[in-house]
Structures are given as structure tokens and as C-alpha cells.
Design a protein around this motif. Structure first.
Motif, short mmCIF file in Angstrom:
data_model
loop_
_atom_site.label_atom_id
_atom_site.label_comp_id
_atom_site.label_asym_id
_atom_site.label_seq_id
_atom_site.Cartn_x
_atom_site.Cartn_y
_atom_site.Cartn_z
N UNK A 8 0.54 -0.70 -12.46
CA UNK A 8 1.38 0.19 -11.68
C UNK A 8 1.39 -0.25 -10.23
N UNK A 9 2.43 0.14 -9.50
CA UNK A 9 2.58 -0.08 -8.07
C UNK A 9 2.83 1.26 -7.42
N UNK A 10 2.14 1.54 -6.33
CA UNK A 10 2.30 2.83 -5.67
C UNK A 10 2.51 2.62 -4.18
N UNK A 11 3.56 3.24 -3.62
CA UNK A 11 3.72 3.32 -2.18
C UNK A 11 3.15 4.66 -1.75
N UNK A 12 2.14 4.65 -0.91
CA UNK A 12 1.44 5.87 -0.53
C UNK A 12 1.79 6.18 0.92
N UNK A 43 -0.65 0.33 -2.99
CA UNK A 43 -1.69 -0.03 -3.94
C UNK A 43 -1.07 -0.50 -5.25
N UNK A 44 -1.68 -1.49 -5.85
CA UNK A 44 -1.31 -1.91 -7.20
C UNK A 44 -2.59 -1.95 -8.02
N UNK A 45 -2.48 -1.67 -9.30
CA UNK A 45 -3.66 -1.81 -10.15
C UNK A 45 -3.24 -2.03 -11.60
N UNK A 46 -4.10 -2.70 -12.32
CA UNK A 46 -3.95 -2.78 -13.76
C UNK A 46 -5.32 -2.74 -14.40
N UNK A 55 -5.25 -3.93 -5.81
CA UNK A 55 -5.07 -4.39 -4.43
C UNK A 55 -4.65 -3.20 -3.60
N UNK A 56 -5.14 -3.14 -2.37
CA UNK A 56 -4.85 -2.02 -1.48
C UNK A 56 -4.53 -2.57 -0.10
N UNK A 57 -3.47 -2.07 0.51
CA UNK A 57 -3.19 -2.30 1.92
C UNK A 57 -3.05 -0.95 2.58
N UNK A 58 -3.79 -0.71 3.65
CA UNK A 58 -3.79 0.63 4.23
C UNK A 58 -4.06 0.58 5.71
N UNK A 59 -3.67 1.65 6.39
CA UNK A 59 -4.07 1.84 7.77
C UNK A 59 -5.57 2.14 7.80
N UNK A 60 -6.14 2.24 9.01
CA UNK A 60 -7.59 2.35 9.16
C UNK A 60 -8.15 3.55 8.40
N UNK A 61 -9.11 3.28 7.52
CA UNK A 61 -9.73 4.34 6.73
C UNK A 61 -11.08 3.87 6.20
#
Length: 318
Positions: A8-12, A43-46, A55-61
């Protein structure tokens, strides 16, 4: 992590969306926002059998393993982290470090750990069951909480995992198994080589660190315990002690705090101490004042001491 192969692919588009995604995919983690209201993540995951790649790309957290209640049903797994862009910091077993390009990190999710992303950082993560690597208990004690220089094998493992990332779920289901088998073989050999190198190059320093830890454990109730006391116990100067700890990406003060906090955690989980006042537990662990103890506890475990005790009681009653 068991289940059928899926992708799956998710735009958060908000921090709340990230929290919901983490709760569904990594329920033992707490996430906190260091960026502000305008927060974005992708985020994407399988999943292939009992293994999960994301895989995750995010602002500071920050993502911190939560002690309770979700992980009561989570037996723990091996987590391999590759930085893809930006800065990622990892902490486990009292060691904290920033992942540089060409490095990776390994964590054991059955123990507390923290992963911090700077603004717009991205990373790849592989979660494997403990039995993926024979002798994990010994291997994990050598490789967790340390940056590991990538080899051809670890880069090839990441490339193989990324190759499945954008494929349909039915393709992942058909081809994921052989790819994961090859990835586990490559990673297992790379980590064993790391363990062997540590045995040759870091054993003397490791013994000194172990001696320092033992001295702290034996004197942890003393609120005056200081790095100078540890240096004296190891028959070395204060400067030499700090250089020794720096080589392991540690500081003496942080080790003292972490050992005290873990002693408090065990006390809060002990039914025999259920009616012990929180202040007394903190003082028994060597904390000089409750305010400092409470601040350090929340920073380390992600919850206040009273919330930790309450959640543990609820988990026992569930």
C-alpha cells in the motif's frame, strides 16, 4: 506481523493521519510531532508472511517504543533501518547516534528504543521475526544501538526490498518470499561479520563499559553517584572515561540515568510494590528530586510515571 502479502501507499497529510497509520502498522510505537501544525508524511509498506517492509518520509517527529499497553501482545522483532535522505537519529540500550549516509541501524523492538526524523527525512525499515537470524540474543546484544557501516550485501538487500515496493500485491505475494529469503541471508551474514569485528576490535573497551555499568548498578541508590566515581572505580581519569564512553556513543551521566529509570520501571511493574509511593521509588533509585525524575522518565518512556503504572495495571487486568 503475520498475514498475507499486501502492499500500500499512503499520503499522510497531517500528524493525526501519521498517528493512525502507525497505530495500524506499528502499534507498539508512540509518535510525537516536533514540526508543528503543517505536517506531511508519506509511507509505503508491504508484508510478506511474518516480515514487513516500509518506507517513510516525514516532517520532524519522534517514534518511541511504548511500554504499554499495545506491546503486551507484541513479542518483539528485529528492526533494520536504512536512512534514505535527511537526518535520522536512533537510540537503544543507552546508545544514541545519528545515522550517516552509508550506515544502517538495528533495533530489537522488544526493548525500549527511539527513532527521530529531522525535517523531511526519509528511511526504509525492515521488520523480521527474532528467529530470522539464528542466535539472535547474542547477536542482538552486539549490533543493537550502534551504527553499522553498510556493505555490498546490505546495499543489495535494500535494493532488493525496494524493487518490490511499487509492485502490485499479487506480484509481491508471488515473488516476495524468495526475495525475503535472499535478503535475510545477506543481512545475517553482514551482521555476523559486524559481531566478529567487534569481538576483535572492541572487546577490551566493551569489558570496561560492562565494568562501569556494574559499578553503577551496585551504587545506583546513591544520589551522589557521579562520573568521577565511575572513573575512580575503573582506575582512570575523568577525561579517559569520557573518551571511552564517546567511543561507544555513550555518556556516563546518561548511563546512570538510564539504569535508574529502568530500576524504577521494574518497580512500577512489580505487583508487590503496587502501593509504594512514587516518590519513594524514585528516591530508592537514586533520584534526588521528583521533578527531575518525572521529566527524565517521560522523556525516556514517552509517558509519565503515574500513567505508566496505571497502564500496566490495566494490561494485567485485561
Amino acid at each position: 506481523m503475520t498475514g498475507p502479502s499486501q502492499a500500500s501507499l499512503a499520503y499522510l497529510g497531517s500528524f493525526e493521519a501519521l498517528k493512525r497509520w502507525v497505530k495500524g502498522s506499528l502499534p507498539w510505537l508512540n509518535v510525537s510531532n516536533r514540526h508543528g501544525e503543517a505536517f506531511e508524511a508519506r509511507a509505503t509498506h508491504y508484508r510478506v508472511g511474518s516480515s514487513l517492509f516500509l518506507t517513510v518520509r516525514a516532517d520532524a517527529c519522534d517514534a518511541t517504543r511504548s511500554p504499554h499497553p499495545a506491546d503486551a501482545a507484541h513479542p518483539g522483532c528485529i528492526q533494520v533501518i536504512w536512512p534514505l535522505a535527511g537526518r535520522t537519529e536512533v537510540e537503544q540500550d543507552g546508545r544514541s547516534f545519528g545515522l550517516e549516509d552509508g550506515e544502517l541501524a538495528v533495533c530489537d523492538t522488544s526493548r525500549p528504543y527511539r527513532v527521530s526524523l529531522a525535517g523531511r527525512a526519509s528511511l526504509a525499515v525492515l521488520l523480521l521475526p527474532h528467529d530470522a537470524f539464528p542466535g539472535w540474543q547474542q547477536l542482538g546484544s552486539c549490533v543493537c544501538g550502534r551504527s553499522i557501516r553498510q556493505s555490498i550485501a546490505t546495499r543489495a538487500a535494500l535494493a532488493a526490498l525496494m524493487s518490490l515496493n511499487s509492485l502490485p500485491a499479487d506480484v509481491v505475494a508471488g515473488q516476495g518470499g524468495p526475495v525475503l529469503s535472499a535478503v535475510k541471508w545477506m543481512l545475517g551474514n553482514a551482521l555476523l561479520q559486524r559481531e566478529a569485528a567487534m569481538g576483535e576490535d572492541e572487546a577490551p573497551c566493551g569489558a570496561l563499559i560492562a565494568k562501569a555499568r556494574q559499578h553503577i548498578v551496585e551504587h545506583v541508590a546513591d544520589p551522589g553517584l557521579s562520573p568521577d566515581d565511575v572513573a575512580s572505580a575503573l582506575c582512570m581519569s575523568r577525561r579517559s572515561l569520557y573518551l571511552l564512553f564517546k567511543a561507544h556513543r555513550l555518556t556516563p551521566s546518561k548511563m546512570i540515568h538510564d539504569i535508574r529509570l529502568n530500576q524504577v520501571r521494574r518497580a512500577l511493574e512489580d505487583p508487590a510494590q503496587a502501593h509504594q509511593k512514587m516518590t519513594h521509588i524514585a528516591l530508592d533509585a537514586g533520584f534526588a528530586d521528583y521533578a527531575t525524575f518525572s521529566r527524565l522518565f517521560k522523556a525516556h518512556f514517552g509517558v509519565t510515571p503515574s500513567d505508566f503504572r496505571s497502564r500496566h495495571r490495566l494490561a494485567l487486568c485485561a
